[in-house]
Enzyme design. Structure first.
Site, PDB file in Angstrom:
ATOM      1  N   PRO A 122       0.835  -1.210   0.000  1.00 17.97           N
ATOM      2  CA  PRO A 122       0.000   0.000   0.000  1.00 17.97           C
ATOM      3  C   PRO A 122       0.866   1.256   0.000  1.00 17.97           C
ATOM      4  O   PRO A 122       2.058   1.204   0.308  1.00 17.97           O
ATOM      5  CB  PRO A 122      -0.807  -0.132   1.308  1.00 17.97           C
ATOM      6  CG  PRO A 122      -0.702  -1.564   1.696  1.00 17.97           C
ATOM      7  CD  PRO A 122       0.614  -2.049   1.182  1.00 17.97           C
ATOM      8  N   PRO A 123       0.275   2.386  -0.335  1.00 21.06           N
ATOM      9  CA  PRO A 123       1.044   3.647  -0.327  1.00 21.06           C
ATOM     10  C   PRO A 123       1.576   3.974   1.066  1.00 21.06           C
ATOM     11  O   PRO A 123       0.892   3.759   2.074  1.00 21.06           O
ATOM     12  CB  PRO A 123       0.021   4.695  -0.792  1.00 21.06           C
ATOM     13  CG  PRO A 123      -1.033   3.925  -1.501  1.00 21.06           C
ATOM     14  CD  PRO A 123      -1.095   2.586  -0.846  1.00 21.06           C
ATOM     15  N   GLY A 124       2.793   4.482   1.114  1.00 18.61           N
ATOM     16  CA  GLY A 124       3.367   4.951   2.363  1.00 18.61           C
ATOM     17  C   GLY A 124       3.994   3.890   3.229  1.00 18.61           C
ATOM     18  O   GLY A 124       4.338   4.149   4.388  1.00 18.61           O
TER      19      GLY A 124
ATOM     20  N   LYS B 186       8.409   1.674   0.417  1.00 16.44           N
ATOM     21  CA  LYS B 186       9.031   0.991  -0.715  1.00 16.44           C
ATOM     22  C   LYS B 186      10.208   1.794  -1.259  1.00 16.44           C
ATOM     23  O   LYS B 186      11.296   1.258  -1.475  1.00 16.44           O
ATOM     24  CB  LYS B 186       7.967   0.754  -1.805  1.00 16.44           C
ATOM     25  CG  LYS B 186       6.804  -0.109  -1.366  1.00 16.44           C
ATOM     26  CD  LYS B 186       5.834  -0.359  -2.493  1.00 16.44           C
ATOM     27  CE  LYS B 186       5.076   0.877  -2.891  1.00 16.44           C
ATOM     28  NZ  LYS B 186       4.185   1.385  -1.826  1.00 16.44           N
ATOM     29  N   THR B 187      10.000   3.074  -1.483  1.00 18.40           N
ATOM     30  CA  THR B 187      11.090   3.924  -1.995  1.00 18.40           C
ATOM     31  C   THR B 187      12.213   4.053  -0.973  1.00 18.40           C
ATOM     32  O   THR B 187      13.403   4.019  -1.327  1.00 18.40           O
ATOM     33  CB  THR B 187      10.541   5.313  -2.355  1.00 18.40           C
ATOM     34  OG1 THR B 187       9.446   5.164  -3.264  1.00 18.40           O
ATOM     35  CG2 THR B 187      11.607   6.175  -2.993  1.00 18.40           C
TER      36      THR B 187
ATOM     37  N   GLU C 128     -23.968  10.196  18.045  1.00 22.61           N
ATOM     38  CA  GLU C 128     -22.657   9.703  18.467  1.00 22.61           C
ATOM     39  C   GLU C 128     -22.768   8.850  19.724  1.00 22.61           C
ATOM     40  O   GLU C 128     -22.038   7.856  19.878  1.00 22.61           O
ATOM     41  CB  GLU C 128     -21.697  10.880  18.698  1.00 22.61           C
ATOM     42  CG  GLU C 128     -21.417  11.721  17.465  1.00 22.61           C
ATOM     43  CD  GLU C 128     -20.809  10.915  16.340  1.00 22.61           C
ATOM     44  OE1 GLU C 128     -20.110   9.913  16.627  1.00 22.61           O
ATOM     45  OE2 GLU C 128     -21.031  11.270  15.163  1.00 22.61           O
TER      46      GLU C 128
ATOM     47  N   ASP D 195     -22.201   6.216   7.751  1.00 22.05           N
ATOM     48  CA  ASP D 195     -22.402   4.935   8.422  1.00 22.05           C
ATOM     49  C   ASP D 195     -23.075   3.940   7.491  1.00 22.05           C
ATOM     50  O   ASP D 195     -22.678   2.764   7.424  1.00 22.05           O
ATOM     51  CB  ASP D 195     -23.257   5.125   9.684  1.00 22.05           C
ATOM     52  CG  ASP D 195     -22.652   6.132  10.644  1.00 22.05           C
ATOM     53  OD1 ASP D 195     -21.411   6.195  10.710  1.00 22.05           O
ATOM     54  OD2 ASP D 195     -23.410   6.847  11.310  1.00 22.05           O
TER      55      ASP D 195
END
Length: 647
Positions: A238-240, A243-244, A461, A535
Site C-alpha cells: 500500500p502507499p506509504g 518501498k522507496t 454519536e 455509516d
C-alpha cells in the site's frame, strides 16, 4: 575585487553560431525602420492644408501616391516658420529639406482635384499648384512581410536546438536527445546517508533484501559458486509503507550508483520514445555496473497486455514494456545491473514481467503492526525535542492501520502544533491532537449548528458509543466528540484490534456498531435524518463484502466473486447472473435488517445510559474513556491490546 569582476566579465561568452545571426537580423530591421525615407511625415487635415499652407503659398509641390495618399512638400524658405515646427524630421532630430513634410488621405482623386480647383479659384492659372500623380510600391512592408516570419522560424529553431522550450528545459533534453532518459543518478555519498537503520518496521523485508546488498559488496563470493543474483526485485504494498525508502537504503548499504526514475517518465505521445529511453537507461546503468535501477510506480508501463485493457491500451506503453522485458532477459546475464521496482498495484502487472528471470523476487510490504508502528514512531521522534511522558508504544496502539508515511506526518504535525502553542517540548497531548487532525481533519468550531442539530448529533454519536461498548466483538471507544471536524459533524475514536482473520460475528458486530447512530435517532426522535450517510455507506460495503467476497452468507454459501488478479476491473459483465444478483441484494438486506433489529434491542435495553451519555456530551462536547466508563460502566470484554500497554 575589481580584478575578479573583470575576470567574470571576460569569461562571459558572446552569442555564437546561429544565435549571432538572430542578433544581426534584429539590428538590420531596426536600422531599416530608422533610416527608411529619412523620417516620418506628419498627418494633417484638408482644412489646415488649404488655409495655412496652400493659400499662404508655402507649398512647393503636391504628390498623390496610389490615388489615396497626398504628400505635401513645403518650400525650404518657409520651413523656418513657427507653423511648421512639427514638420517631418530625420532620426537626428533635424527638419527634412527635401520632404515630404506632411500628408493626408483622400477618398477619391476626382473629389480631391475638384477641391484643389475650388481652393485656388482666386489665383491666376499660372500660379495654380500642379498635382503630381505617382504609383509607388511600398517595399518596406513587403520586405518585413517575409523577413519577420523568416526571423521567427530561425528563432524557434534556435530554441529547439538548445532545448529551451519549457517542457524540454525541465527534462534537461533537446530535440536531438529526446530519446534519452533524464539523468537521475543520485550521488553515492548522498545515498549512503540512507541505511537500513533509517528503515523501521520492515524487518522481514530487510532480511530478504539484505542478500542483495551482500552480493553488491562482494559479487565474487557468489559467482565462484555459480550462483546468479536476482535481476529484479519487486516491492509491492500500500502507499506509504516505505518501498522507496527501502530501495534507497539498499543502495546506501551497498554504496553503488543508484538510478531513481518514475514509470511515467517513459510514457510520451511520440511513438518509440519510451522504448528509446528504456534502452538509454540500461546503457547508462551498464556503464556504471554494479549499480541499482529503481523504477517507482512501474504499473505505469508494466500493465497487463491482455484483452481486457485493449480499449484503453496505449501502443507506446506496450512498446516500452516490451523493451523492459528484453532488457531484463537479454543475452548478457552478468551485467551487474539490478532492477528494483515498486508499485501499489501488483495485481495489474503483466505476467511476463513477474516471471522468474525478470523480477525473481516479490517482496510484499504490508501496513505495520503494533510493534512495527512503535519502532517507526521511535525513528521519526529522534529529531524532535520530546517531553519525557511521550510514549511511542501508546501512540502506536492508537494508530492502527497507519502507514509509515502517516506516522511521519503525525510526528511533524505534533511538532508544528507544539510550536504554535509556544511550547519548549512536544508533549503527548500534541501527538493526540495531531492524530485527531490526521484522522478527522481540522476542528471547525466556527461552523454554525443549531441547538436542535447539536442535540441530534449528540444522540447519534452516543448511539455509536453505547452500541460498541456492549458488543463483544466491536472496538472499544477512546474518545467521542460533537465538535465539527473536516466534513463530519461529530466523530468517535476507537481502538481497533490487530486482526488477521475476521469472523462472521466480528463482521456482524461491526455493522451493528455502525448502525448505532441511526438506531439512536429513531428511538429518541420522531424521524431519522441524513446524518448517517457515512455509516450506511460503511454498512453496505461490509455487508456486500460478507456475501460476495468472503462467502459468509446463508443463502450464497462458500462462493466468492472476488478477483485477486484485477482482471475483472475492466470487464463488461458481472461474474454472476441477474438471478444471483437478486439473491445477493436480498441476502445483504436481510443481514442489515437483522443487525438493525439487534442494535435497536441493545440500545433500548440501555436507553437511560444512552440518554445520560448524550446529555453529558452536549454539555462537554468531548468525552474520554474515563467519562464514558462513569456512565456505561467498565467494559467486561477482553482488551484488544497487550496488557503491558495502558490505554
Amino acid at each position: 575585487m575589481a580584478r575578479k569582476n573583470q575576470k567574470k566579465l571576460n569569461q562571459r561568452k558572446l552569442p555564437t553560431g546561429l544565435s549571432r545571426w538572430v542578433y544581426v537580423l534584429f539590428f538590420m530591421v531596426m536600422a531599416i525602420l530608422l533610416l527608411y525615407n529619412g523620417g516620418s511625415e506628419k498627418v494633417i487635415t484638408w482644412k489646415r492644408f488649404e488655409q495655412q499652407m496652400l493659400l499662404s503659398g508655402d507649398v512647393s509641390r503636391v504628390e498623390v501616391i496610389n490615388e489615396r495618399k497626398v504628400q505635401v512638400y513645403i518650400k525650404s524658405e518657409s520651413l523656418d516658420k513657427v507653423e511648421y515646427n512639427d514638420a517631418a524630421k530625420n532620426f537626428m532630430g533635424k527638419k527634412l529639406l527635401n520632404g515630404p513634410h506632411y500628408y493626408f488621405n483622400i477618398g477619391s482623386v476626382e473629389v480631391f482635384h475638384q477641391d484643389m480647383e475650388t481652393a485656388q479659384e482666386g489665383k491666376p492659372k499660372a500660379d495654380h499648384l500642379t498635382v503630381i500623380y505617382k504609383e509607388e510600391t511600398e517595399w518596406l512592408p513587403n520586405i518585413l512581410g517575409w523577413l519577420i516570419p523568416f526571423g521567427l522560424i530561425i528563432l524557434f529553431s534556435v530554441f529547439l536546438l538548445r532545448g529551451a522550450s519549457s517542457g524540454m528545459k525541465n527534462m534537461g533534453r533537446s530535440v536531438f536527445n529526446f530519446g534519452q532518459i533524464a539523468k537521475k543518478e543520485i550521488d553515492t555519498d548522498a545515498v549512503r546517508k540512507t541505511t537500513f537503520d533509517d528503515v523501521a518496521g520492515l524487518e522481514e523485508a530487510k532480511e530478504e533484501i539484505y542478500e542483495l546488498v551482500k552480493f553488491l559488496k562482494a559479487p565474487q563470493k557468489y559467482s565462484k559458486l555459480g550462483a546468479k543474483i536476482p535481476k529484479g526485485i519487486l516491492l509491492v504494498g500500500p502507499p506509504g509503507t516505505g518501498k522507496t525508502l527501502l530501495a534507497k537504503a539498499v543502495a546506501g548499504e551497498a554504496g553503488v550508483p543508484f538510478f531513481s526514475l518514475s514509470g511515467s517518465e517513459f510514457v510520451e505521445m511520440f511513438v518509440g520514445v519510451g522504448a528509446a529511453r528504456m534502452r538509454d537507461l540500461f546503457e547508462k546503468a551498464k556503464a556504471k555496473a554494479p549499480c541499482i535501477i529503481f523504477i517507482d510506480e512501474i504499473d505505469t508501463v508494466g500493465r497487463n497486455r491482455g484483452k481486457a485493457g485493449a480499449f484503453q491500451a496505449n501502443d507506446e506503453r506496450e512498446n516500452t514494456l516490451n523493451q523492459l522485458l528484453a532488457e531484463l532477459d537479454g543475452f548478457d546475464s552478468d551485467t551487474g545491473v539490478i532492477v528494483l521496482a515498486a508499485t501499489n498495484r501488483g495485481d495489474v502487472l503483466d505476467p511476463a514481467l513477474l516471471r522468474p528471470g525478470r523480477f525473481d523476487r516479490h517482496i510484499h510490504l504490508e501496513l505495520p503492526g503494533l510493534k512495527e508502528r512503535a519502532a517507526i514512531f521511535a525513528v521519526h521522534m529522534m529529531p524532535l525535542k520530546l517531553n519525557k511522558e511521550v510514549d511511542n508504544e501508546l501512540l502506536a496502539a492508537q494508530t492502527p492501520g497507519f502507514s509509515g508515511a502517516d506516522i511521519a506526518n503525525i510526528c511533524n504535525e505534533a511538532a508544528l502544533i507544539a510550536a504554535r502553542r509556544e511550547k519548549e517540548e512536544v508533549e503527548s497531548v500534541d501527538f493526540m491532537d495531531a492524530i485527531d487532525r490526521v484522522i478527522g481533519g481540522l476542528e471547525k468550531r466556527s461552523k454554525i449548528i443549531t441547538p436542535a442539530e447539536k442535540e441530534r448529533i449528540a444522540f447519534h454519536e452516543a448511539g455509536h458509543v453505547t452500541a460498541s461498548w456492549f458488543l463483544e466483538h466491536a472496538y472499544p471507544v477512546l474518545k467521542v466528540s460533537i465538535i465539527p471536524r473536516g466534513k463530519s459533524l461529530g466523530a468517535a475514536w476507537y481502538l481497533p484490534e490487530e486482526r488477521q482473520i475476521i469472523t462472521r460475528s466480528e463482521f456482524f458486530d461491526a455493522i451493528c456498531g455502525a448502525l448505532g447512530g441511526r438506531v439512536s435517532e429513531s428511538i429518541f426522535f420522531d424521524e431519522v435524518s441524513s446524518n448517517a450517510v457515512d455509516d450506511l455507506e460503511k454498512v453496505t460495503r461490509q455487508a456486500y463484502a460478507m456475501v460476495t467476497i468472503y462467502g459468509l452468507s446463508d443463502k450464497i454459501r462458500n462462493i466468492s466473486y472476488y478477483d485477486s488478479t484485477g482482471q475483472s476491473e475492466n470487464a463488461l459483465h458481472k461474474p454472476y447472473s441477474e438471478k444471483t444478483a437478486e439473491k445477493i441484494d436480498q441476502e445483504v438486506q436481510e443481514i442489515v435488517d437483522e443487525a438493525y433489529e439487534n442494535t435497536r434491542k441493545l440500545l433500548s435495553d440501555h436507553k437511560e445510559q444512552l440518554e445520560q451519555l448524550a446529555r453529558q456530551l452536549i454539555k462537554k462536547e468531548i468525552l474520554y474513556k474515563e467519562d464514558i466508563e462513569k456512565i456505561l460502566g467498565k467494559r467486561t470484554f477482553k482488551p484488544p491490546v497487550p496488557d503491558d500497554i495502558v490505554v
